[in-house]
Design a protein around this motif. Structure first.
Motif, PDB file in Angstrom:
ATOM      1  N   THR A 112      -0.636  30.309  75.664  1.00 39.05           N
ATOM      2  CA  THR A 112      -1.254  29.424  74.681  1.00 39.05           C
ATOM      3  C   THR A 112      -2.764  29.622  74.597  1.00 39.05           C
ATOM      4  OG1 THR A 112       0.478  27.746  74.863  1.00 39.05           O
ATOM      5  CG2 THR A 112      -1.670  27.002  74.092  1.00 39.05           C
ATOM      6  N   ASP A 116      -4.821  30.620  71.255  1.00 41.31           N
ATOM      7  CA  ASP A 116      -5.860  29.740  70.732  1.00 41.31           C
ATOM      8  C   ASP A 116      -7.139  30.521  70.480  1.00 41.31           C
ATOM      9  OD1 ASP A 116      -6.980  27.393  69.895  1.00 41.31           O
ATOM     10  OD2 ASP A 116      -7.210  26.516  71.879  1.00 41.31           O
ATOM     11  N   PHE A 155       2.188  26.898  68.211  1.00 40.96           N
ATOM     12  CA  PHE A 155       2.121  28.004  69.164  1.00 40.96           C
ATOM     13  C   PHE A 155       3.556  28.344  69.560  1.00 40.96           C
ATOM     14  CE2 PHE A 155      -1.842  25.790  69.360  1.00 40.96           C
ATOM     15  CZ  PHE A 155      -2.813  26.708  69.737  1.00 40.96           C
ATOM     16  N   THR A 157       5.540  29.600  71.749  1.00 41.38           N
ATOM     17  CA  THR A 157       5.665  30.084  73.128  1.00 41.38           C
ATOM     18  C   THR A 157       6.932  29.566  73.806  1.00 41.38           C
ATOM     19  OG1 THR A 157       4.316  28.227  73.895  1.00 41.38           O
ATOM     20  CG2 THR A 157       3.174  30.288  73.434  1.00 41.38           C
ATOM     21  N   ASP A 173       2.469  32.972  65.116  1.00 39.55           N
ATOM     22  CA  ASP A 173       1.926  31.631  65.263  1.00 39.55           C
ATOM     23  C   ASP A 173       1.571  31.122  63.875  1.00 39.55           C
ATOM     24  OD1 ASP A 173       2.256  31.583  67.975  1.00 39.55           O
ATOM     25  OD2 ASP A 173       0.156  31.928  68.463  1.00 39.55           O
TER      26      ASP A 173
END
Length: 212
Positions: A112, A116, A155, A157, A173
């Motif tokens: 993450t 970001d 996100f 993930t 994303d």
């Protein structure tokens, strides 16, 4: 009240967003921290695509593009414009509700924090901010300021990875906008013609690929 294509309004705004970002040297420098940034450019030109349709239709187009050599250059980054589009029309008002996703590819093992720093900060948030700016500058909305919407940063993930590969052929994303609410002005013929012309430009390469 003169009717027009709600999809083409987004195409017009995507074209204006892409143009503004290509003229923004700070953005083009900032996005270089994104490891996959070469996929976003043709030479020095920043690509930004518009895909309107149902989820299944967009998925089908992406799979078709994957079959063409170098087709991946036409997939990302993109603004997905999910149909159907709700429109509420009265004698005095025409309100359009959009559901959009601003997407970019990632590697499935990125955590993450990396997403970001590499994807959201230098790319997706820039595209989102400029897109909202272009709505405000467009002259097609009744009120000033940011149109109301719900904002999600997604996100990917978790166990969505398999779904994303099946749906879009890539790990992605996204920034999702739910119920982006635009109160449209009464548009004149010249405004509608400009919207249609710019939408055609932003979709030109994709149309040629799909037709051929």
């Amino acid at each position: 009240m003169k009717m027009f294509s709600a999809n083409k309004v987004i195409g017009y705004l995507v074209y204006q967003t892409r143009k503004a970002l290509n003229e923004n040297a700070r953005f083009k420098e900032a996005v270089k921290v994104y490891s996959l940034h070469p996929t976003c450019f043709s030479g020095n030109y920043f690509n930004l695509w518009h895909y309107p349709g149902t989820s299944d239709e967009i998925s089908g187009v992406f799979k078709q593009i994957d079959k063409v050599r170098m087709g991946g250059k036409l997939k990302f980054p993109a603004i997905l414009n999910f149909n159907p589009i709700k429109q509420v029309i009265s004698e005095s008002k025409h309100t359009v509700y959009y559901n959009l996703a601003f997407i970019a590819p990632v590697e499935n093992d990125w955590k993450t924090d990396r997403r970001d720093n590499e994807v959201f900060e230098p790319l997706l948030r820039w595209v989102y901010s400029e897109f909202i700016n272009q709505i405000q500058k467009s002259g097609i909305i009744i009120s000033y300021g940011t149109p109301a919407h719900t904002y999600h940063e997604v996100f990917s993930t978790d166990d969505r990875d398999k779904f994303l590969i099946e749906r879009y052929g890539a790990y992605i994303d996204a920034i999702e906008l739910h119920n982006l609410t635009i109160d449209m002005k009464q548009l004149c013929d010249n405004q509608i013609q400009k919207i249609y012309e710019f939408d055609k430009l932003v979709f030109k390469d994709i149309n040629e690929l799909i037709i051929n």
